[in-house]
Design an enzyme around this catalytic site. Sequence first.
Site, short mmCIF file in Angstrom:
data_model
loop_
_atom_site.label_atom_id
_atom_site.label_comp_id
_atom_site.label_asym_id
_atom_site.label_seq_id
_atom_site.Cartn_x
_atom_site.Cartn_y
_atom_site.Cartn_z
N GLY A 1 2.71 5.72 -3.10
CA GLY A 1 3.90 6.22 -4.02
C GLY A 1 4.05 7.18 -5.52
N VAL B 1 0.89 -1.12 -0.09
CA VAL B 1 0.37 -0.35 -0.17
C VAL B 1 0.90 1.15 -0.37
CG1 VAL B 1 -2.13 1.58 1.15
CG2 VAL B 1 -2.23 -1.35 1.19
N ASP B 2 1.91 1.24 1.07
CA ASP B 2 3.14 2.41 0.69
C ASP B 2 3.56 2.58 -0.68
OD1 ASP B 2 3.08 3.17 3.36
OD2 ASP B 2 4.07 2.07 4.00
N TYR B 3 4.10 1.45 -1.44
CA TYR B 3 4.85 1.45 -2.70
C TYR B 3 2.85 1.90 -3.52
CZ TYR B 3 6.85 0.32 -7.31
OH TYR B 3 7.57 0.42 -8.20
#
Length: 407
Positions: free
Chosen positions: A185, A180-182
């Site tokens: 981003g 989810v972070d990726y």
Amino acid sequence: MSALPLSGIKIVDLTRVLAGPLSAQMLADLGAEVIKIERPGGGDDARAFGPPYLKDPEGKANNNNSFYLCANRNKKSVTVNIASSEGQEIVREIAKSCDVFMENYKVGDLKRYGLDYETIRAINPSIIYCSVTGFGQTGPYAARAGYDAILQAMGGLMSVTGHLDGEPGAGPMKVGPSIVDYMTGMNASIGILAALHHRKATGEGQHVDVCLFDTVIASLSHWAQIYLVSGVTPPRRGTWGNGGMPAGVFRCTDGELMLVVGNDGQFARTCEVLGRPELASDPKFIKNNDRVVHGKEIMAIFAGLFLQKPVAHWLEELEKAGVPSGPINDFSQVFNDPHVQSRGMRVKVNHPFEPNLSLIRNAIAFSGTPVKEYRAPPLLGAHTGEVLADIGYDEAKVKGLKERKVI
């Protein structure tokens, strides 16, 4: 060779940990000058998320760990204490000449430092100000902090990830990496690029609001659409496919492989490879929708057949038959794969602690403006003097700031 796509774009980056730094790194790879603002002493929170750390040549403890290294190449590191008025002024001075301001503080936190959107816009009206948070700038959860695993849970991803109900180990499962972070981003980068394009046409800057919660919900795509159409949450399917059937992991005599039978023709050819061509004419399995209805039965039949021979045999035969399949690789196998090597997914950079440090290349390939050179993630504060000189701070002023622990 032409200049990189974002050459001339300047970014001040107040993001930490992963989603924001990954976005800034993507933009830096494409040619933007990214000035990363870090806390004096500790730096980005990610620097404490180790081990493993690079080995310091002098054997000293350091803050250059894998978590930090994965998201901060091609940047400049400037240490500034933004809790001090002088530190705040430094960031504002840098922002005056920037195209983009990136931050991932909790909603409202930067207002007390005079680094919020309205304040920065007042000194640089055309600025693109991108905020990356867990839950967004509005709504009842806006003030909450959010980490990848929490958003995987709250956004529905874990509800459809894991073994099938009734199987050993069944239940909600987190996806391994911080996916989810990726994805957040990536969304931040897309938002910034779109806003830059709009500014080029109109001269107008704007505030870009990107959050993990929105991102994970949007990423569920056809899974979430099943619910929106039917009102029913799709069940966890383990490694089963989401469209073509049969699809999933099958155990062989010496390991496992992943198979995806995407259409009826591929199904018939797979049945030939497995030595059971008659399955393709069985009324329960003729069409993909039939195979979905009788999924457990066809998956069980295929499971018994694949158990008869080794992985390499099946992969070779399936490749000949034009049926998508592949081995289940660990990272060693991934980076030793000849195709991965031919695509140059491992790049080497010269880091002060490791002159031949391996990193993962940017996943975008350009014909006219290829990304060919990568700079190592910077040591903490490595560019403080350089950047402060660019905004007119002389040596005496810089020395005083260091003595007062502003930088």
